[in-house]
Scaffold this motif. Structure first.
Motif, short mmCIF file in Angstrom:
data_model
loop_
_atom_site.label_atom_id
_atom_site.label_comp_id
_atom_site.label_asym_id
_atom_site.label_seq_id
_atom_site.Cartn_x
_atom_site.Cartn_y
_atom_site.Cartn_z
N LEU A 69 0.88 3.86 -3.10
CA LEU A 69 0.52 5.26 -2.85
C LEU A 69 1.62 6.19 -3.36
O LEU A 69 1.33 7.22 -3.99
N SER A 81 0.84 -1.21 0.00
CA SER A 81 0.00 0.00 0.00
C SER A 81 0.87 1.25 0.00
O SER A 81 0.56 2.23 -0.69
N THR A 82 1.95 1.21 0.76
CA THR A 82 2.89 2.34 0.81
C THR A 82 3.54 2.56 -0.55
O THR A 82 3.63 3.69 -1.05
#
Length: 319
Positions: free
Chosen positions: A283, A279-280
């Motif tokens: 993003l 997710s990091t």
């Protein structure tokens, strides 16, 4: 062919290394370079952007030629272009300061690769450090598999990243080719991908030699992981033409294969970490694609290379 390669292997080689605060790595890297079994002149060309940690003393110890530039002038493209102009020999190797060549025949095998007919440049396999995390190990297996490949020349400039992938962590090309296709000095990173694309569209092939290794990996915390992917996505906007559909599809396949790898390796703790890690990374890449729409102060905050946004680029025509 064998005679051609034997003669080509006698040509001098300039190894170009951008350096900055690299004392923790340079002793091993430079020692490995000076230990190469290579029967021709070899020079080490360091482009240093303000080291104060003993890097310069190590470079002098191994008889490297040092060119100093202000830190605010640094870019991946500019430092390597400066090294190209400073180089004395017809074959150029680009190496990161923290990439450790493996074997005393490393340079000879790398030179043989770039002297294959039609090859404009080549890059080597990157093997992660023994202490690398399972996620970093999988990343390297995906980008640097144990099989060699040849990227053939392309007719269209509209191609996905997979088709032009290249890495200056350890790469090689002839000086005349580099002078005709200098690295893009305006990119925050991915100057190597832009270089590969330029060569492929000019009719050259690009080789990946999985039999030539360097040990190289990074253990990023989440903040650094985000910032690096932010910069990478921003720099690739003008280089590759990946559609959102292609990016999403490839990303989902990557996460699935990564999960399978972690399960197979029985790294249960890292299996739970994958959603946070990915997710990091995602993003960072999504925001990086839209960095031009952000206020400057946001870009500085989100970027790993904050000085890039306030950089004062030198005159690239200066030798």
């Amino acid at each position: 062919m064998h005679n051609q390669q034997s003669l080509a292997a006698l040509e001098g080689v300039s190894i170009i290394i951008p350096t900055y605060q690299g004392a923790a790595y340079l002793d091993q890297t430079l020692s490995a370079l000076r230990s190469q079994d290579y029967p021709a002149p070899l020079e080490i060309v360091a482009i240093d952007s303000g080291s104060t940690d003993g890097s310069l003393a190590l470079l002098q110890k191994y008889d490297a030629s040092i060119t100093a530039i202000p830190n605010e002038h640094f870019s991946h493209g500019y430092s390597r272009n400066l090294g190209i102009r400073k180089a004395q020999y017809p074959i150029l190797v680009f190496l990161s300061q923290d990439a450790l060549p493996v074997g005393t025949d490393w340079l000879r095998k790398l030179v043989e690769t770039v002297n294959e007919p039609g090859v404009g440049a080549a890059y080597a396999r990157q093997v992660p450090h023994a202490e690398a995390t399972p996620l970093e190990t999988f990343f390297h297996l995906e980008l640097y598999p144990p099989r060699s490949m040849l990227y053939r020349s392309i007719d269209s400039a509209s191609v996905p990243l997979d088709r032009i992938f290249f890495s200056n962590v350890c790469s090689i090309a002839r000086r005349e080719v580099c002078l005709a296709h200098l690295f893009d000095e305006t990119l925050i990173m991915s100057e190597d991908q832009a270089f590969s694309k330029a060569l492929l569209t000019a009719g050259y092939n690009i080789a990946y030699n999985a039999d030539v290794w360097v040990i190289h990996s990074h253990k990023y915390d989440l903040k650094t992981l985000f910032r690096r992917n932010f910069d990478s996505a921003y720099s690739l906007c003008g280089v590759s033409e990946d559609t959102w559909r292609y990016v999403v599809g490839k990303g989902l396949r990557y996460i699935f294969d990564e999960t399978v790898y972690v399960i197979r390796e029985r790294q249960w703790r890292w299996l739970l970490f994958i959603p946070v890690y990915e997710s990091t990374r995602i993003l960072g890449r999504v925001l990086g694609r839209y960095a031009d729409r952000m206020p400057l102060r946001w870009r500085e905050t989100l970027s790993l290379h904050r000085q890039y946004w306030l950089r004062d680029l030198p005159d690239s025509s200066t030798p």
